[in-house]
Motif scaffolding. Structure first.
Motif, PDB file in Angstrom:
ATOM      1  N   VAL A  24      20.657  39.284   9.917  1.00  0.00           N
ATOM      2  CA  VAL A  24      20.694  38.008   9.187  1.00  0.00           C
ATOM      3  C   VAL A  24      21.257  38.189   7.791  1.00  0.00           C
ATOM      4  O   VAL A  24      22.022  37.344   7.298  1.00  0.00           O
ATOM      5  N   ASP A  25      20.911  39.279   7.129  1.00  0.00           N
ATOM      6  CA  ASP A  25      21.394  39.511   5.759  1.00  0.00           C
ATOM      7  C   ASP A  25      22.427  40.640   5.732  1.00  0.00           C
ATOM      8  O   ASP A  25      22.613  41.307   4.718  1.00  0.00           O
ATOM      9  N   GLY A  26      23.116  40.843   6.846  1.00  0.00           N
ATOM     10  CA  GLY A  26      24.102  41.913   6.944  1.00  0.00           C
ATOM     11  C   GLY A  26      25.315  41.668   6.062  1.00  0.00           C
ATOM     12  O   GLY A  26      25.627  40.539   5.686  1.00  0.00           O
ATOM     13  N   THR A  27      26.016  42.749   5.736  1.00  0.00           N
ATOM     14  CA  THR A  27      27.214  42.675   4.905  1.00  0.00           C
ATOM     15  C   THR A  27      28.396  43.304   5.648  1.00  0.00           C
ATOM     16  O   THR A  27      28.208  44.011   6.639  1.00  0.00           O
ATOM     17  N   THR A  28      29.603  43.051   5.156  1.00  0.00           N
ATOM     18  CA  THR A  28      30.800  43.615   5.782  1.00  0.00           C
ATOM     19  C   THR A  28      30.775  45.145   5.805  1.00  0.00           C
ATOM     20  O   THR A  28      31.126  45.750   6.821  1.00  0.00           O
ATOM     21  N   PRO A  29      30.348  45.812   4.701  1.00  0.00           N
ATOM     22  CA  PRO A  29      30.274  47.288   4.755  1.00  0.00           C
ATOM     23  C   PRO A  29      29.388  47.808   5.890  1.00  0.00           C
ATOM     24  O   PRO A  29      29.643  48.882   6.431  1.00  0.00           O
TER      25      PRO A  29
ATOM     26  N   THR B 292      16.752  29.353   8.567  1.00  0.00           N
ATOM     27  CA  THR B 292      16.384  30.748   8.820  1.00  0.00           C
ATOM     28  C   THR B 292      16.272  31.021  10.316  1.00  0.00           C
ATOM     29  O   THR B 292      16.764  32.040  10.824  1.00  0.00           O
ATOM     30  N   ILE B 293      15.612  30.087  11.023  1.00  0.00           N
ATOM     31  CA  ILE B 293      15.445  30.233  12.480  1.00  0.00           C
ATOM     32  C   ILE B 293      16.816  30.224  13.167  1.00  0.00           C
ATOM     33  O   ILE B 293      17.073  31.009  14.090  1.00  0.00           O
ATOM     34  N   THR B 294      17.719  29.336  12.682  1.00  0.00           N
ATOM     35  CA  THR B 294      19.057  29.237  13.269  1.00  0.00           C
ATOM     36  C   THR B 294      19.834  30.535  13.079  1.00  0.00           C
ATOM     37  O   THR B 294      20.470  31.040  14.020  1.00  0.00           O
ATOM     38  N   SER B 295      19.797  31.089  11.871  1.00  0.00           N
ATOM     39  CA  SER B 295      20.507  32.350  11.604  1.00  0.00           C
ATOM     40  C   SER B 295      19.971  33.476  12.480  1.00  0.00           C
ATOM     41  O   SER B 295      20.738  34.269  13.041  1.00  0.00           O
ATOM     42  N   THR B 296      18.645  33.539  12.617  1.00  0.00           N
ATOM     43  CA  THR B 296      18.030  34.558  13.472  1.00  0.00           C
ATOM     44  C   THR B 296      18.452  34.378  14.934  1.00  0.00           C
ATOM     45  O   THR B 296      18.735  35.358  15.634  1.00  0.00           O
ATOM     46  N   ALA B 297      18.514  33.110  15.372  1.00  0.00           N
ATOM     47  CA  ALA B 297      18.901  32.817  16.756  1.00  0.00           C
ATOM     48  C   ALA B 297      20.349  33.217  17.020  1.00  0.00           C
ATOM     49  O   ALA B 297      20.671  33.774  18.080  1.00  0.00           O
ATOM     50  N   VAL B 298      21.228  32.940  16.053  1.00  0.00           N
ATOM     51  CA  VAL B 298      22.638  33.317  16.215  1.00  0.00           C
ATOM     52  C   VAL B 298      22.770  34.841  16.284  1.00  0.00           C
ATOM     53  O   VAL B 298      23.512  35.370  17.122  1.00  0.00           O
ATOM     54  N   VAL B 299      22.039  35.534  15.423  1.00  0.00           N
ATOM     55  CA  VAL B 299      22.065  36.999  15.445  1.00  0.00           C
ATOM     56  C   VAL B 299      21.587  37.512  16.810  1.00  0.00           C
ATOM     57  O   VAL B 299      22.200  38.413  17.398  1.00  0.00           O
ATOM     58  N   ASP B 300      20.500  36.931  17.321  1.00  0.00           N
ATOM     59  CA  ASP B 300      20.001  37.321  18.648  1.00  0.00           C
ATOM     60  C   ASP B 300      21.065  37.090  19.723  1.00  0.00           C
ATOM     61  O   ASP B 300      21.283  37.941  20.595  1.00  0.00           O
ATOM     62  N   GLY B 301      21.723  35.920  19.659  1.00  0.00           N
ATOM     63  CA  GLY B 301      22.738  35.584  20.644  1.00  0.00           C
ATOM     64  C   GLY B 301      23.933  36.519  20.591  1.00  0.00           C
ATOM     65  O   GLY B 301      24.417  36.997  21.631  1.00  0.00           O
ATOM     66  N   VAL B 302      24.411  36.794  19.374  1.00  0.00           N
ATOM     67  CA  VAL B 302      25.571  37.676  19.217  1.00  0.00           C
ATOM     68  C   VAL B 302      25.240  39.100  19.656  1.00  0.00           C
ATOM     69  O   VAL B 302      26.042  39.756  20.339  1.00  0.00           O
TER      70      VAL B 302
ATOM     71  N   VAL C  33      26.329  32.626  10.516  1.00  0.00           N
ATOM     72  CA  VAL C  33      25.310  33.325   9.726  1.00  0.00           C
ATOM     73  C   VAL C  33      25.806  33.607   8.311  1.00  0.00           C
ATOM     74  O   VAL C  33      25.098  33.359   7.331  1.00  0.00           O
ATOM     75  N   ARG C  34      27.026  34.112   8.208  1.00  0.00           N
ATOM     76  CA  ARG C  34      27.561  34.466   6.892  1.00  0.00           C
ATOM     77  C   ARG C  34      28.211  33.278   6.179  1.00  0.00           C
ATOM     78  O   ARG C  34      28.564  33.373   5.004  1.00  0.00           O
ATOM     79  N   GLY C  35      28.411  32.167   6.892  1.00  0.00           N
ATOM     80  CA  GLY C  35      28.976  30.960   6.288  1.00  0.00           C
ATOM     81  C   GLY C  35      30.438  31.080   5.909  1.00  0.00           C
ATOM     82  O   GLY C  35      30.925  30.366   5.027  1.00  0.00           O
ATOM     83  N   GLN C  36      31.196  31.951   6.606  1.00  0.00           N
ATOM     84  CA  GLN C  36      32.603  32.139   6.279  1.00  0.00           C
ATOM     85  C   GLN C  36      33.480  31.107   6.980  1.00  0.00           C
ATOM     86  O   GLN C  36      33.176  30.678   8.098  1.00  0.00           O
ATOM     87  N   ASP C  37      34.585  30.725   6.345  1.00  0.00           N
ATOM     88  CA  ASP C  37      35.554  29.862   6.995  1.00  0.00           C
ATOM     89  C   ASP C  37      36.496  30.733   7.835  1.00  0.00           C
ATOM     90  O   ASP C  37      36.352  31.960   7.894  1.00  0.00           O
ATOM     91  N   ALA C  38      37.463  30.067   8.495  1.00  0.00           N
ATOM     92  CA  ALA C  38      38.358  30.794   9.399  1.00  0.00           C
ATOM     93  C   ALA C  38      39.139  31.887   8.677  1.00  0.00           C
ATOM     94  O   ALA C  38      39.322  32.998   9.195  1.00  0.00           O
ATOM     95  N   LEU C  39      39.609  31.583   7.459  1.00  0.00           N
ATOM     96  CA  LEU C  39      40.418  32.539   6.702  1.00  0.00           C
ATOM     97  C   LEU C  39      39.617  33.795   6.368  1.00  0.00           C
ATOM     98  O   LEU C  39      40.068  34.922   6.573  1.00  0.00           O
TER      99      LEU C  39
END
Length: 558
Positions: free
Chosen positions: A386-391, A509-519, A327-333
């Motif tokens: 979906v639009d969550g932040t680290t804080p 958008t649907i994919t990000s929402t689905a991942v959020v639902d799954g998590v 969702v956030r598009g972060q790499d492993a690091l």
């Protein structure tokens, strides 16, 4: 007279240096074992490319490592009791370093499996119970509580630091350096073991290896963990597909999945193991595990709490990286960076919990930690959007880290201090196996929940979309469903050329929402496991004096 006093002071200082230097060595050894388990997870892409294999092949490496560790940890602990815990620790470090070397030079899957999964796994199975049993033999009283607090804090911090270190090495140098660094650290551990660690073993038992007990326990545990891990592929009850091993298919009876078959086989073997061990010990021989150890309520209740707690801890550590990457598009690091608040708070809270023992019994500190675990998971789940932040996740991560610091600093000490030093290796092996079983079950259950929810949410999102044409929904739905597993690793579904931009954006958008639902659904299960562990912990004895010299339950605090 003055000379004698000076000599006595010097010897005392030297003893303190050796004692606490030994803690540093044992904590460092535990850290490289735990960090090593995260290296493959954060370096999947480069490893798959370099070894010319696929995701299934690398998953087999991860699976076999978990299987070897679960199957031989009790055996490793018992070897330490009979032949010397320091000897087994050193031997394990040498084997672990050799396995790391083979993995670092591998150019194909077979050598990677041999080095990482089998040789490293066996080395870790010798080292891990030795770290806990040597702590038990070296420290007593409040010093033991401090030592286990540091040891538990290092274990928790290492699990969060691992992705950062692995991601940095893979990005900056090569995934191979993730294994090469183990060789250098193992060398430091070996030097430290020779300088600081004292030999310790069970002098009451005969030096006899229980071959049949080893075979029954290792194959039984192997079958159970194998079944749990394969549930993600073949289903928990009815088979999703025909079970295949090394390109050969093995249909299960009545259309069952391999999971119930393997788990039932494993439980049957362990039941035979218990019967055999009772009989073996009654004949005056040395068993692999003395079944009488489970009569000790402090040990058994601590063991059960530890295992159930591992379910929620592993589940959360599994689910959060999926969110950060997909969702956030972060790499492993950067995923590792996002988890830093958790690891830092855990590392700080572990020694702080030792101070609380002046005012609270270990049981109450564990219960406090498990209560905070529930609150932490709840806050983290609310911050997953979906639009969550680290804080938005910060306070939940800090709270969960503090909770784990409180629990891990106390649960190992409470559980292992219930037995005598003579039983230290045996008890440590059982404890490590319980933790591994809980971790395997937690990651399998929550992984399956995340994937199932993600898949269903993708289908629902496509069906309800007003952007995707009705005539294209079935085709797109099939294409996306086929790639739902890859979506967990942050890969957007590939729809092929010629798909309009607005549809691609809608799918994203649907994919990000689905991942959020799954998590979030996965975290719901982690929350349930946390509640269960809290209620299991009610059965812990409310004791102040944790230590036992005969393996008997200490007196409860009033």
């Amino acid at each position: 007279m003055k000379q004698k006093i000076k000599s006595s002071i010097s010897e005392s200082r030297l003893g303190l240096i050796k004692k606490w230097g030994g803690l540093l060595v044992l904590s460092l050894a535990l850290a490289i074992i735990i960090i090593d388990t995260t290296l493959l997870n954060v370096s999947l892409g480069p490893i798959i490319k370099d070894l010319d294999t696929n995701l299934q092949g690398i998953q087999w490496v991860i699976t076999l490592y978990a299987l070897v560790l679960a199957s031989f940890t009790i055996f490793g602990g018992r070897l330490g009791d009979l032949f010397g815990r320091r000897k087994m620790f050193i031997l394990g470090a040498i084997i672990f370093a050799f396995g790391s070397f083979l993995a670092s030079i591998s150019h194909g899957l077979p050598l990677m499996i041999a080095g990482e999964a089998i040789i490293e796994g066996f080395g870790a199975a010798l080292m891990m119970p030795a770290t806990a049993s040597l702590l038990l033999a070296t420290f007593k009283g409040r010093e033991r509580a401090i030592a286990f607090g540091v040891w538990g804090g290092v274990a928790g911090a290492a699990s969060a630091v691992g992705p950062i270190l692995g991601g940095w090495l893979t990005t900056t140098y090569s995934w191979r350096w993730g294994f090469r660094i183990n060789i250098f650290v193992a060398l430091l551990v070996l030097i430290g073991a020779l300088l600081f660690l004292k030999e310790s073993r069970d002098t009451k038992e005969k030096k006899q290896l229980d071959g049949i007990g080893i075979l029954l326990s290792s194959t039984g545990l192997f079958a159970i963990v194998f079944g749990i891990i394969e549930s993600a592929t073949y289903g928990w009850w009815m088979a999703k597909g025909v079970f295949t091993l090394f390109s050969t298919s093995y249909p299960m009876p009545f259309g069952l999945s391999i999971t119930p078959v393997a788990v039932i086989l494993g439980l049957t073997l362990l039941a035979i193991f218990v019967w055999y061990e009772r009989r073996h010990e009654a004949r005056g021989k040395t068993p692999l595990v003395s079944i009488r150890i489970f009569r000790n309520w402090q040990f058994s209740s601590g063991l059960l709490t530890l295992m159930v707690m591992s379910l929620s801890l592993t589940g959360l550590i599994f689910a959060l990286p999926v969110y950060f990457q997909a969702v956030r598009g972060q790499d492993a690091l950067h995923t590792g960076y996002s988890l830093l608040p958790l690891s830092i708070s855990l590392f700080i809270a572990s020694p702080f919990a030792i101070m609380l023992t002046k005012f609270m019994t270990p049981k109450r500190i564990i219960q406090l930690g498990l209560g905070l675990t529930i609150a932490g998971i709840f806050l983290i789940s609310r911050g997953i959007t979906v639009d969550g932040t680290t804080p938005a996740l910060l306070w939940g991560l800090i709270l969960f880290g503090v909770a784990m610091g409180f629990v891990q600093s106390q649960i190992n000490n409470l559980t292992l201090s219930a037995v005598s030093v003579q039983q230290a290796g045996e008890a440590s092996g059982i404890s490590g196996t319980a933790r591994q079983l809980g971790s395997s079950f937690g990651s399998a259950v929550i992984g399956a929940v995340v994937l199932a929810t993600l898949t269903a949410s993708l289908a629902t999102g496509i069906t309800n979309s007003s952007v995707i044409p009705v005539v294209a929904k079935d085709k797109i739905s099939q294409a996306v469903a086929a790639q739902s597993s890859a979506t967990e690793f942050g890969t957007s579904p590939q729809l092929g050329a010629g798909v309009p931009v607005q549809i691609v954006k809608e799918i994203k958008t649907i994919t990000s929402t689905a991942v959020v639902d799954g998590v979030k659904r996965g975290l719901d299960f982690a929350l349930v496991f946390a509640f269960i562990s809290f209620f299991v912990a009610l059965g812990l004895p409310n004791v102040k004096n944790l230590e036992s010299e005969k393996g008997e339950s200490p007196v409860a605090a009033h």
